[in-house]
Design a protein around this motif. Sequence first.
Motif, PDB file in Angstrom:
ATOM      1  N   UNK A  13       0.838  -1.187   0.000  1.00  0.00           N
ATOM      2  CA  UNK A  13       0.000   0.000   0.000  1.00  0.00           C
ATOM      3  C   UNK A  13       0.875   1.239   0.000  1.00  0.00           C
ATOM      4  N   UNK A  14       0.686   2.103   0.981  1.00  0.00           N
ATOM      5  CA  UNK A  14       1.481   3.331   1.075  1.00  0.00           C
ATOM      6  C   UNK A  14       2.730   3.155   1.928  1.00  0.00           C
ATOM      7  N   UNK A  15       2.901   1.967   2.509  1.00  0.00           N
ATOM      8  CA  UNK A  15       4.055   1.729   3.384  1.00  0.00           C
ATOM      9  C   UNK A  15       5.205   1.127   2.580  1.00  0.00           C
ATOM     10  N   UNK A  16       6.317   1.842   2.516  1.00  0.00           N
ATOM     11  CA  UNK A  16       7.500   1.346   1.820  1.00  0.00           C
ATOM     12  C   UNK A  16       8.267   0.420   2.765  1.00  0.00           C
ATOM     13  N   UNK A  17       8.374  -0.848   2.376  1.00  0.00           N
ATOM     14  CA  UNK A  17       9.013  -1.854   3.233  1.00  0.00           C
ATOM     15  C   UNK A  17      10.478  -2.037   2.875  1.00  0.00           C
ATOM     16  N   UNK A 209      14.605  -1.968   6.129  1.00  0.00           N
ATOM     17  CA  UNK A 209      14.270  -1.987   4.714  1.00  0.00           C
ATOM     18  C   UNK A 209      15.345  -1.513   3.766  1.00  0.00           C
ATOM     19  N   UNK A 210      16.542  -1.270   4.299  1.00  0.00           N
ATOM     20  CA  UNK A 210      17.653  -0.828   3.464  1.00  0.00           C
ATOM     21  C   UNK A 210      18.868  -1.720   3.711  1.00  0.00           C
TER      22      UNK A 210
END
Length: 252
Positions: A13-17, A209-210
């Motif tokens: 959705x709008x959450x960048x994982x 997430x990075x």
Amino acid sequence: MSLELNNIGVAYGTKQVLSNITTDTIKPGSLVALLGQNGAGKSTFVKSLAGLIPYQGHAYLEGMELAKMHQYERLKNIGYVPQTLPQGNSLLAYEVIKSAASALQQHNQEHLIEEVFERLSIAHLAFYPMHKLSGGQKQMISLAQALVRHPKLYLLDEPTSALDLNWQMQVLNTIREEVNSQNSIALLISHDINLALRYCDQVILLHQGNILSIGNPKNSLTTENIALAYKVEARIETCSQGHPIVLVDKPI
């Protein structure tokens, strides 16, 4: 087949994982550990490469974009072993593995199936129904489903989590041998840092997430990186056989 990852991102959705997952070319014959605390994005990462969830960016396996592969190409080139254990049904373990081999219409299927049972030392399970197998035994069958196809890219989500120490080493020895003999690539998620370091050539350490660090274990897993990724104070020692060992002293 080499693997190239360029600016891979995944959003729910709008959450960048996951964001900006970029690596140098991962060469054939590489066993790569994916490390990081719970929620760092490890499982999401391998699921996206397996085609289970969409990703942004580009992922190339010997020049082929993973997201554009047809189903048959995926079956041929990618072996995904999820963390979730196979369902306990009435199918025999042999039938489960045969279905994986049959999906590619491989020649000498019986030989391939017999070989993978022997390599994993699970021939005694061949004619047991899945619902009678333990969690660890089901995990071995799940790995066998991938190995019988000899894919070029293995995506392994904690393949030893349900196994005792003896079976953990047996599985990782088999994966190491497979990568070396078939010139394939394996990305291995593990919460056992020391076990991963014993077998893996490279480490990708994820944090929020990075990519926090990437490279050989000695350079990637510094005390500073471990502190940031896992929120623990740790030391890195070397065992008598030359393998790095992470010793955790206390939480931060």
